[in-house]
Design an enzyme around this catalytic site. Structure first.
Site, mmCIF file in Angstrom:
data_model
loop_
_atom_site.group_PDB
_atom_site.id
_atom_site.type_symbol
_atom_site.label_atom_id
_atom_site.label_comp_id
_atom_site.label_asym_id
_atom_site.label_seq_id
_atom_site.Cartn_x
_atom_site.Cartn_y
_atom_site.Cartn_z
ATOM 1 N N HIS A 163 -1.532 10.548 0.467
ATOM 2 C CA HIS A 163 -1.806 9.243 -0.126
ATOM 3 C C HIS A 163 -1.792 9.326 -1.651
ATOM 4 O O HIS A 163 -1.166 8.519 -2.327
ATOM 5 C CB HIS A 163 -3.170 8.765 0.372
ATOM 6 C CG HIS A 163 -3.451 7.350 0.037
ATOM 7 N ND1 HIS A 163 -2.849 6.318 0.716
ATOM 8 C CD2 HIS A 163 -4.231 6.793 -0.904
ATOM 9 C CE1 HIS A 163 -3.271 5.188 0.191
ATOM 10 N NE2 HIS A 163 -4.101 5.443 -0.791
ATOM 11 N N ASP A 190 3.759 -15.031 11.269
ATOM 12 C CA ASP A 190 2.434 -15.409 10.774
ATOM 13 C C ASP A 190 1.457 -14.243 10.981
ATOM 14 O O ASP A 190 0.906 -14.068 12.075
ATOM 15 C CB ASP A 190 1.995 -16.662 11.553
ATOM 16 C CG ASP A 190 0.661 -17.207 11.092
ATOM 17 O OD1 ASP A 190 -0.093 -16.474 10.436
ATOM 18 O OD2 ASP A 190 0.373 -18.375 11.411
ATOM 19 N N LYS A 193 -7.136 -0.800 11.536
ATOM 20 C CA LYS A 193 -6.549 -1.214 10.247
ATOM 21 C C LYS A 193 -5.286 -0.394 9.984
ATOM 22 O O LYS A 193 -4.273 -0.915 9.489
ATOM 23 C CB LYS A 193 -7.584 -1.033 9.130
ATOM 24 C CG LYS A 193 -7.186 -1.602 7.781
ATOM 25 C CD LYS A 193 -6.371 -0.669 6.928
ATOM 26 C CE LYS A 193 -6.052 -1.279 5.577
ATOM 27 N NZ LYS A 193 -5.201 -0.429 4.761
ATOM 28 N N GLU A 196 0.827 -1.212 0.000
ATOM 29 C CA GLU A 196 0.000 0.000 0.000
ATOM 30 C C GLU A 196 0.860 1.260 0.000
ATOM 31 O O GLU A 196 1.737 1.432 0.856
ATOM 32 C CB GLU A 196 -0.921 -0.012 1.231
ATOM 33 C CG GLU A 196 -1.885 1.170 1.241
ATOM 34 C CD GLU A 196 -2.855 1.139 2.410
ATOM 35 O OE1 GLU A 196 -3.192 0.036 2.886
ATOM 36 O OE2 GLU A 196 -3.270 2.221 2.851
HETATM 37 C C1 MEV Z 1 -5.384 3.369 5.328
HETATM 38 O O1 MEV Z 1 -4.728 2.203 4.936
HETATM 39 C C2 MEV Z 1 -5.392 3.477 6.831
HETATM 40 C C3 MEV Z 1 -6.216 4.621 7.398
HETATM 41 O O2 MEV Z 1 -7.550 4.557 6.898
HETATM 42 C C4 MEV Z 1 -6.193 4.490 8.896
HETATM 43 C C5 MEV Z 1 -7.107 5.446 9.619
HETATM 44 O O3 MEV Z 1 -8.112 5.891 9.063
HETATM 45 O O4 MEV Z 1 -6.809 5.716 10.800
HETATM 46 C C6 MEV Z 1 -5.667 5.966 6.951
#
Ligand code: MEV
Length: 439
Positions: free
Chosen positions: A394, A297, A281, A85
């Site tokens: 991003h 793992d 995430k 990513e």
């Molecule tokens: C993207 O991979 C992860 C985010 O969505 C985490 C978050 O929103 O805190 C930017």
């Protein structure tokens, strides 16, 4: 494309035959090089890769990046990260640099206990367990001494046993919940070997024990397997600074406002599962990347972490932010069952390299590094979210992917980077820009 009929004996074919079958099933005009272009040059290394799994018809490369300046407990690590990513490694690096000048990350392993379960049915009374367990435990320990000897010499072994009754499964369902210390190995093989032997020994003990009545001699082993839920294998990482030091350059807000918004963002993820999943995430972007890079793992880690995030019945943020007496505290606690010996850690040359890069840490030190990287990632995401928004950074990274997909040359790439420095990046906009630049 789905294959029209049942394929028998696929695993017995040579790799070349497997590839042929695959090409045939998606159209024979496909280039034979499609999969072989990912073969590594060294035959020996390719053999090693092929041995990791079954039916390996190709390698699947992922970027191997490094986040520098990750200062954990005063040690400055170059952290290896395997992730596809865009902007994850950049974000971790940027957060690490931010915290480097503010004392870096602190981390500690709170507990490092792994678990396994022997599931069985037994025709005995639940209240008999307390009297029987000490003798059963002694028997199990004694009969597996040859299997635990080496782990005990390294300071690990079986820590304890609980004999549980869960009548909701079946009135005669029981389990032995066994806790382990597996030192620097993740321990799955060790735990499963011990548990399977416990199953054999339990059956023998129940058949022969003079402590049991005839009725109590019926036992059926259902299964023996480690638990990937490791709520007693916990690491905590944190950062701390004066609020005055929380100024984020280019954010347009001051240190106090930033801290206040940041704290609120974490609170939202604590109370709202929809936000918590995305928030966590972001943490796992960092955690998984290092877990993968070190040959651990990541599925086990993911399963455990997500169960842990819901341990009080609601899925919540793994991190916590507190502002008091002029101090900004941001911390993360999570279960991490990792190994730095055994498994892929030695066999995979890049996993081995990653561990070299980290100075061949013990498993507990690796837990601290991984937690710090997860915290860095979480910090970077929230820092962007409560200031400029996530898309700016991003999409800047994603621009390279779009340029690649549109076959832009070096010169076009350079021009595009400068053109989109202050413009919104989208596939459509980049395509239009490239078309215009050709005219
Ligand atoms: C993207 O991979 C992860 C985010 O969505 C985490 C978050 O929103 O805190 C930017």
């Amino acid at each position: 494309m789905p294959h029209p009929s049942l394929i028998n004996g696929f695993s017995k074919l040579t790799k070349a035959q497997q590839r042929r079958l695959i090409y045939d099933s998606i159209g024979s005009d496909l280039n034979n090089e499609q999969l072989s272009q990912f073969d590594v040059a060294s035959e020996q290394l390719q053999q090693t890769m092929d041995n990791f799994s079954e039916n390996t018809v190709a390698n699947f490369p992922l970027p191997f990046g490094v986040a520098p300046n990750v200062l954990v407990n005063g040690r400055n690590y170059l952290v290896p990260m395997v992730i596809e990513e865009s902007s994850v490694v950049a974000a971790a690096s940027s957060a690490a640099k931010f915290w480097f000048s503010r004392g870096g990350f602190q981390a500690e392993v709170v507990a490092a206990e792994k678990l396994g379960q022997l599931h069985f049915r037994w025709n005995g009374k639940p209240e008999r367990r307390a009297a029987l367990l000490p003798r059963l435990e002694a028997r199990l320990r004694q009969s597996t001494a040859h299997l635990t000897e080496r782990m005990e010499a390294r300071g690990g072994g079986v820590l304890g046993l609980t004999w549980k009754h869960l009548p909701a499964v079946a009135p005669d369902y029981y389990q032995l919940l066994v806790s382990f210390n597996t030192q620097d190995s993740m321990g799955a093989n060790f735990i499963n070997t011990i548990l399977e032997e416990y199953g054999n020994q339990l059956t023998k003990w129940i058949a022969c024990s003079t402590d049991l009545s005839d009725d109590e001699r019926e036992v059926e082993i259902i299964m023996a397997i480690l638990s990937n839920y490791t709520p007693n294998c916990i690491v905590r990482a944190w950062v701390m600074a004066d609020i005055e030091a929380m100024q984020v350059a280019g954010s347009g807000i001051d240190a106090h406002e930033f801290s206040r918004k940041f704290e609120l963002a974490v609170k939202i993820a604590t109370e709202d599962p929809y936000r918590a999943v995305t928030h966590n995430k972001g943490i796992m972007n960092g955690v998984d990347a290092v877990v993968l890079a070190t040959g651990n793992d990541f599925r086990a880690v993911e399963a455990s972490v997500n169960a842990y995030a819901a341990r009080d019945g609601q899925y919540r943020s793994l991190s916590r932010c507190e502002i008091s007496t002029g101090q900004f505290l941001f911390e993360l606690s999570l279960p991490l069952a990792l190994g730095t010996v055994g498994g892929l850690t030695k066999l995979h040359p890049l996993a081995n390299f990653s561990l070299d890069l980290l100075g061949r840490p013990k498993a507990t030190e690796l837990m601290e590094i991984v937690a710090a990287t997860g915290l860095a990632q979480n910090f970077a995401a929230l820092r962007s979210l409560v200031t400029t928004g996530i898309q700016k950074g991003h999409m800047k990274m994603h621009l390279q992917n779009i340029l690649q997909s549109l076959d832009a040359n070096e010169c076009q790439r350079r021009e595009a980077v400068s053109h989109f420095a202050e413009r919104t990046v989208s596939h459509h906009a980049v395509k239009a820009f490239l078309n215009a630049s050709k005219e």
